[in-house]
Scaffold this motif. Structure first.
Motif, mmCIF file in Angstrom:
data_model
loop_
_atom_site.group_PDB
_atom_site.id
_atom_site.type_symbol
_atom_site.label_atom_id
_atom_site.label_comp_id
_atom_site.label_asym_id
_atom_site.label_seq_id
_atom_site.Cartn_x
_atom_site.Cartn_y
_atom_site.Cartn_z
ATOM 1 N N LYS A 1 -12.559 -1.778 -1.240
ATOM 2 C CA LYS A 1 -12.875 -2.575 -2.451
ATOM 3 C C LYS A 1 -11.557 -2.901 -3.033
ATOM 4 C CE LYS A 1 -16.197 -1.690 -5.360
ATOM 5 N NZ LYS A 1 -17.157 -1.305 -6.085
ATOM 6 N N VAL A 2 -11.205 -4.197 -2.993
ATOM 7 C CA VAL A 2 -10.137 -4.630 -3.818
ATOM 8 C C VAL A 2 -10.313 -5.856 -4.691
ATOM 9 C CG1 VAL A 2 -7.595 -5.501 -3.460
ATOM 10 C CG2 VAL A 2 -8.766 -4.359 -1.624
ATOM 11 N N GLY A 3 -10.324 -5.540 -5.784
ATOM 12 C CA GLY A 3 -10.531 -6.562 -7.169
ATOM 13 C C GLY A 3 -9.468 -7.400 -7.161
ATOM 14 N N LEU A 4 -9.978 -8.598 -8.144
ATOM 15 C CA LEU A 4 -8.676 -9.488 -7.950
ATOM 16 C C LEU A 4 -7.667 -9.050 -8.728
ATOM 17 C CD1 LEU A 4 -8.286 -12.478 -7.864
ATOM 18 C CD2 LEU A 4 -9.398 -12.947 -9.973
ATOM 19 N N ASN A 5 -7.823 -8.125 -9.803
ATOM 20 C CA ASN A 5 -6.610 -7.535 -10.741
ATOM 21 C C ASN A 5 -5.731 -6.621 -9.948
ATOM 22 O OD1 ASN A 5 -8.584 -5.777 -10.787
ATOM 23 N ND2 ASN A 5 -8.642 -5.523 -12.962
ATOM 24 N N GLU A 6 -6.383 -6.125 -8.759
ATOM 25 C CA GLU A 6 -5.619 -5.399 -7.848
ATOM 26 C C GLU A 6 -4.667 -5.853 -6.936
ATOM 27 O OE1 GLU A 6 -8.211 -1.481 -7.553
ATOM 28 O OE2 GLU A 6 -9.432 -3.137 -6.790
ATOM 29 N N LEU A 7 -4.813 -7.276 -6.713
ATOM 30 C CA LEU A 7 -3.964 -7.934 -5.750
ATOM 31 C C LEU A 7 -2.653 -8.293 -6.267
ATOM 32 C CD1 LEU A 7 -6.503 -10.722 -4.525
ATOM 33 C CD2 LEU A 7 -5.916 -8.586 -3.163
ATOM 34 N N TYR A 8 -1.555 -8.218 -5.582
ATOM 35 C CA TYR A 8 -0.155 -8.428 -6.044
ATOM 36 C C TYR A 8 0.584 -9.250 -4.692
ATOM 37 C CZ TYR A 8 0.600 -3.902 -3.496
ATOM 38 O OH TYR A 8 0.583 -2.848 -2.436
ATOM 39 N N ASN A 9 1.540 -9.669 -5.233
ATOM 40 C CA ASN A 9 2.349 -10.535 -3.934
ATOM 41 C C ASN A 9 3.101 -9.486 -3.145
ATOM 42 O OD1 ASN A 9 3.595 -13.058 -3.476
ATOM 43 N ND2 ASN A 9 5.437 -12.269 -3.743
ATOM 44 N N GLY A 10 2.958 -10.024 -1.633
ATOM 45 C CA GLY A 10 3.682 -9.070 -0.738
ATOM 46 C C GLY A 10 2.622 -8.038 -0.063
ATOM 47 N N GLN A 11 1.570 -7.811 -0.888
ATOM 48 C CA GLN A 11 0.448 -6.834 -0.432
ATOM 49 C C GLN A 11 -0.046 -7.133 0.863
ATOM 50 O OE1 GLN A 11 -2.692 -6.703 -3.244
ATOM 51 N NE2 GLN A 11 -3.629 -4.767 -2.251
ATOM 52 N N VAL B 1 -1.045 -11.085 1.022
ATOM 53 C CA VAL B 1 -1.325 -11.627 -0.137
ATOM 54 C C VAL B 1 -0.160 -12.397 -0.852
ATOM 55 C CG1 VAL B 1 -2.026 -11.112 -2.468
ATOM 56 C CG2 VAL B 1 -2.899 -9.965 -0.667
ATOM 57 N N PHE B 2 -0.129 -13.546 -1.114
ATOM 58 C CA PHE B 2 0.656 -14.173 -1.980
ATOM 59 C C PHE B 2 0.251 -14.750 -3.252
ATOM 60 C CE2 PHE B 2 1.079 -15.525 2.624
ATOM 61 C CZ PHE B 2 2.242 -14.785 2.969
ATOM 62 N N LEU B 3 0.846 -14.234 -4.295
ATOM 63 C CA LEU B 3 0.540 -14.507 -5.903
ATOM 64 C C LEU B 3 1.572 -15.590 -6.476
ATOM 65 C CD1 LEU B 3 -1.560 -13.379 -7.921
ATOM 66 C CD2 LEU B 3 0.349 -11.733 -8.669
ATOM 67 N N TYR B 4 1.007 -16.677 -6.969
ATOM 68 C CA TYR B 4 1.469 -17.621 -7.708
ATOM 69 C C TYR B 4 1.304 -17.803 -8.917
ATOM 70 C CZ TYR B 4 2.410 -18.608 -2.758
ATOM 71 O OH TYR B 4 2.469 -18.649 -1.213
ATOM 72 N N ARG B 5 1.869 -18.872 -9.802
ATOM 73 C CA ARG B 5 1.477 -18.913 -11.201
ATOM 74 C C ARG B 5 0.280 -19.168 -11.219
ATOM 75 N NH1 ARG B 5 1.895 -23.164 -14.776
ATOM 76 N NH2 ARG B 5 2.509 -22.739 -17.125
ATOM 77 N N THR B 6 -0.388 -19.809 -10.768
ATOM 78 C CA THR B 6 -2.014 -20.255 -11.020
ATOM 79 C C THR B 6 -2.805 -19.900 -9.958
ATOM 80 O OG1 THR B 6 -1.622 -22.603 -10.644
ATOM 81 C CG2 THR B 6 -1.153 -21.947 -12.776
ATOM 82 N N ALA B 7 -2.238 -19.433 -9.103
ATOM 83 C CA ALA B 7 -3.041 -19.072 -7.899
ATOM 84 C C ALA B 7 -2.937 -18.071 -7.144
ATOM 85 C CB ALA B 7 -3.079 -20.384 -6.782
ATOM 86 N N VAL B 8 -4.014 -17.182 -6.460
ATOM 87 C CA VAL B 8 -3.838 -16.224 -5.511
ATOM 88 C C VAL B 8 -4.207 -16.514 -4.116
ATOM 89 C CG1 VAL B 8 -4.635 -13.682 -4.997
ATOM 90 C CG2 VAL B 8 -4.175 -14.680 -7.367
ATOM 91 N N CYS B 9 -3.413 -16.471 -3.071
ATOM 92 C CA CYS B 9 -3.575 -16.973 -1.894
ATOM 93 C C CYS B 9 -3.632 -15.743 -0.673
ATOM 94 C CB CYS B 9 -2.534 -17.941 -1.347
ATOM 95 S SG CYS B 9 -2.435 -19.289 -2.488
ATOM 96 N N ILE B 10 -4.459 -15.706 0.168
ATOM 97 C CA ILE B 10 -4.461 -14.715 1.165
ATOM 98 C C ILE B 10 -3.938 -15.722 2.682
ATOM 99 C CG2 ILE B 10 -5.829 -13.107 2.525
ATOM 100 C CD1 ILE B 10 -7.384 -12.379 -0.001
ATOM 101 N N GLU B 11 -3.061 -15.372 3.202
ATOM 102 C CA GLU B 11 -2.321 -16.305 4.194
ATOM 103 C C GLU B 11 -2.515 -17.656 3.840
ATOM 104 O OE1 GLU B 11 -0.899 -15.285 7.062
ATOM 105 O OE2 GLU B 11 -1.195 -13.125 6.434
ATOM 106 N N ASN B 12 -3.268 -18.542 4.891
ATOM 107 C CA ASN B 12 -3.242 -20.077 4.499
ATOM 108 C C ASN B 12 -4.310 -20.635 3.517
ATOM 109 O OD1 ASN B 12 -4.994 -19.105 6.705
ATOM 110 N ND2 ASN B 12 -5.665 -21.184 6.486
ATOM 111 N N SER B 13 -5.043 -19.506 2.888
ATOM 112 C CA SER B 13 -6.217 -19.915 2.057
ATOM 113 C C SER B 13 -6.001 -19.144 0.730
ATOM 114 C CB SER B 13 -7.431 -19.409 2.696
ATOM 115 O OG SER B 13 -8.627 -19.762 1.971
#
Length: 827
Positions: free
Chosen positions: A438-448, A460-472
């Motif tokens: 289980k991984v909640g949204l607030n547990e995701l971080y850049n480079g994970q 996982v890629f974390l940007y200013r207004t977006a959270v992306c996993i690979e290309n999506s």
């Protein structure tokens, strides 16, 4: 004089604060109504009346500008504000209503039925006498709407029943609307019965869920508030009502199982949306049994129907979200006369008032996300994914007691070609969207890195207004269920399989760009592990480039590197991760700046459209462009090079400064570690029937006799490779370090091998060669002069220089030359 000044100052100083304290919601809304009607004359208020009904409201700004209440069109009325009257021939409402005792005031405000019943029940004398009363007076329409049997019983027994009923509407002190605080409980003049007061932000004031429709009519001995219904006595709690109501037996069982029923017997101001038995019967049997068999889920289910605030139906004039005891919210609104919950008309009976709240009976069971299995969390926009999960048997593999995270693409992400794929291929794709923790949204971080059940690692890629996993990248709508999280994605995830260099090499569209990369000695940059964003021009960008032009460009390596490295930035930047319409500035390895933004889901690079974006590599991402990029502020000092660049780049004006030179860009922005392996074939045998000798050089010499037909395996360990990465364990990021040791297994059969894997410089290599040559010489001399089979001890003595008995030679050997292998290992 001093006393007068102080009195005047204190009056001036305190008045604004007293006015602010008195200006509560009802009075604020009334003030707005006056402002809206100011063109109609003084003391006129603007009201909205719901079309087809007699319901009138002093409206909020929202309802006023929408021109509707509860989704129904409302017409505008202009009436005298409470306490004022019209005068013949005069505009507006310039007269003040006369002040009379409470009984007379009932006639002034139009509550004539209540006035009449007060007269026949012998209450009139009290209403005309001394005292300070608050009378919540039902309008004449309210008496008409009262249940006919109750109405008849009151009229038949005016001296007791009707008298007591009217006393239940009275409080033995004057209470203006500013004094009626939300959540307040007043004691009525009948048997100390409770009156529950609610004062809502939209200006609605209720008493036992009856709305005050005309308030603050001052009387000499009190105040009159006209309400829209007749009040009935309240004695029971919500728990008491559930325990005796036959139509709520299923809810009662669920509340007892989850230990929630007792909460509803305690003092408070609750709202219960109570599902009827019929509502429970409509649930799938398996679903209900699973929830009722899980105490955590059943508790969440029951608490999801309870608000910790008292919400009367008359106070709801538009949709609003309210927090439940379960922790999540429900949307409560209205549609004409009907209440809606989460946008659905489901309220069968409303405003059952109890001593600790109100009950609304509903004909559907509300199931919170926290009581659902993770596969049940998908909404209408994710049905393709959930349907495929069921069809391919993946849904059944998600155990109720497990922990999962589903990365669910929207329906539109599944093209017809994808849906026509072989089921095994389709299953593999879906497995790459399932995480085994289980991984909640607030547990995701850049480079994970997240490991899927298919064994892939997703970045996982974390940007200013977006959270992306690979290309999506994610869209709003993440939810947590009983056994996992669900995150909604725009596209199907494509895990990276190849490096940037491999992707360029395997795609013919990039052959020219790749040849230039090779010429600039930048192959290793695109091959090594890292985090890069590469903007790659297709061959179309080089159509006008002749072979001679290319040769000139290649000869000037500094210029070539400057141009190519302007296409490369440190970090992985996904196109859909950029905030739409906003320019993002990226610094390139060359040192110049790139300007990126997305418009209508298209990535623009220096205002050039990307033909294809978000091609994922193991060490970065590629965005395809059809023109060569060049920094506008970088001058060219060579005529030939300027001519070439002008052929390739026509969308900007290239600066020419004679004599200027491109700076040298050393390849220090990435690191390479070199591990050397020396493989030494020492002796080869032509006759497999003769003794085979295997030696592993690792410290002291070691020998082993191998008889004919036997084999022996030696495992040679290389340098350990240390890898550190992050895994999510029990919902928390944990750093994991793995140590891998490379092995080379050598199985000796018909030939003899001496193998050595080592790391070091040339000195070590020379020492090793000398050692091996000495040993080979000794063994070869012996074998050429002696044909008998040696024991281990004899061989050891031989190599130490001791004499050994010789026999007729029967075999011949050849020495081998050393072969050196070098491989690159990247951090």
């Amino acid at each position: 004089m001093k006393i007068f000044f102080l009195f005047t100052f204190s009056t001036f100083f305190w008045s604004p604060f007293e006015q602010a304290a008195a200006s509560v919601h009802y009075d604020k809304i009334l003030t707005h109504s006056r402002i809206r009607a100011r063109d109609q004359g003084q003391n006129v208020c603007a009201l909205q009346q719901v079309m087809g009904t007699k319901k009138k409201y002093f409206s909020t700004c929202r309802n006023w500008y929408q021109g509707a209440i509860c989704g129904k069109k409302a017409t505008v009325l202009y009436e005298c504000c409470p306490g004022y009257m019209k005068m013949d021939g005069m505009r507006g409402c310039p007269a003040v209503a006369p002040i009379d005792h409470v009984y007379g005031t009932l006639g002034i405000v139009g509550a004539t039925s209540t006035q009449q019943y007060s007269d026949i029940s012998k209450l009139r004398e009290e209403l005309e006498g001394r005292g300070s009363f608050t009378f919540f007076a039902p309008s004449s329409e309210a008496w008409e709407q009262l249940d006919s049997e109750i109405h008849r019983n009151l009229i038949d027994n005016v001296n007791i029943e009707l008298y007591n009923a009217l006393h239940h509407h009275m409080v033995n002190k004057r209470m203006l609307t500013k004094d009626l605080k939300n959540g307040m409980t007043l004691v009525s003049m009948y048997n100390d019965q409770k009156l529950l007061i609610n004062h809502y932000p939209n200006g609605v004031v209720t008493v036992n869920c009856a709305r005050v429709i005309y308030g603050n009519q001052i009387a000499t001995n009190g105040v009159v508030h006209v309400i829209d219904r007749v009040l009935t006595a309240v004695g029971n709690t919500i728990q008491d009502f559930i325990e005796v109501e036959d139509d709520l037996s299923s809810l009662r069982a669920a509340a007892i199982t989850s230990d929630v029923l007792d909460i509803l017997g305690k003092p408070g101001h609750y709202t219960l949306f109570a599902p009827t038995n019929e509502a429970f019967e409509r649930l799938p049997r398996g679903l209900l049994e699973r929830i009722m068999g899980d105490k955590v889920a059943s508790e969440a289910l029951v608490k999801f129907h309870i608000l910790n605030t008292l919400q009367c139906s008359e106070a709801i004039t538009g949709g609003a979200a309210y927090e439940t005891l379960e922790g999540n919210t429900v949307e409560v609104g209205c549609d004409g006369e009907s209440l809606t919950v989460n946008g659905v008309k489901m309220v069968k009976r409303k405003d059952i008032v109890t001593s600790n709240g109100v009950i609304h009976l509903i004909d559907e069971v509300l199931i919170p996300d926290s009581a659902k299995q993770v596969i049940e969390l998908g909404g209408a926009q994710q049905t393709t994914f959930t349907d495929l999960m069921i069809q391919l048997g993946l849904a059944s593999s998600l155990r109720p007691e497990g922990q999962y995270t589903l990365l669910v693409p929207l329906n539109g992400a599944f093209s017809d070609d994808t849906l026509r794929m072989d089921q095994r291929r389709l299953k593999t794709i879906l497995q790459n969207h399932i995480i085994n923790v289980k991984v909640g949204l607030n547990e995701l971080y850049n480079g994970q890195e997240l490991e899927t059940i298919g064994g892939k690692l997703l970045r996982v890629f974390l940007y200013r207004t977006a959270v992306c996993i690979e290309n999506s990248c994610m869209v709003r709508g993440s939810k947590e269920g009983r056994n996992g999280f669900i995150h909604i994605l725009r596209q199907i995830i494509n895990p990276a399989e190849k490096t940037l260099h491999e992707m360029l090499r395997n795609d013919k569209r990039f052959s020219v760009f790749l040849s230039l990369v090779k010429a600039a000695d930048l192959d290793d940059v695109l091959s090594q592990p890292g985090k890069w964003t590469l903007f790659v021009p297709t061959n179309d960008a080089f159509k006008s480039l002749t072979d001679d032009d290319k040769d000139i460009l290649i000869r000037d390596k500094n210029a070539l590197r400057n141009i190519l490295l302007y296409h490369l930035t440190q970090g992985v930047f996904i196109g859909s991760g950029f905030e739409p319409g906003v320019t993002n500035i990226l610094k390139t390895i060359q040192g110049g700046k790139l300007y990126l933004k997305t418009v209508n889901d298209t990535l623009l690079v220096n205002e050039l459209k990307s033909r294809e974006s978000d091609l994922m590599a193991t060490n970065g991402v590629i965005h395809v462009i059809d023109k060569l990029l060049y920094p506008a502020d970088l001058p060219v000092g060579n005529d030939q090079l300027l001519t070439i660049l002008k052929k390739l780049i026509k969308y900007i004006q290239i600066k020419f400064v004679r004599g200027s030179a491109f700076k040298e860009i050393p390849l220090t922005f990435y690191k390479i570690n070199i591990i050397e392996s020396n493989v030494q074939p020492i002796i080869r045998k032509e006759d497999p029937s003769i003794t085979q000798l295997t030696k592993l050089i690792e410290g002291e010499p070691e020998f082993k006799i191998v008889r004919e037909g036997e084999t022996i395996t030696k495992v040679i360990h290389g340098e350990p490779i240390i890898k550190t990465y992050t895994k999510i364990i029990d919902g928390r990021p944990v750093e994991v370090t793995e140590k891998k040791v490379t092995e080379e297994r050598i199985i000796q059969g018909p030939e003899i091998k001496y193998t050595r894997i080592t790391a070091g410089g040339s000195d070590n290599e020379e020492k090793l060669k000398k050692l091996l040559e000495d040993e080979v010489t000794k063994v070869t001399k012996f074998i050429e002069g002696d044909g008998h089979l040696l024991e281990d001890e004899e061989i050891k003595r031989l190599l130490q220089g001791a004499p050994v008995r010789k026999e007729q030679p029967t075999r011949r050997t050849q020495g081998g030359t050393a072969r050196r292998r070098t491989r690159l290992a990247y951090p």
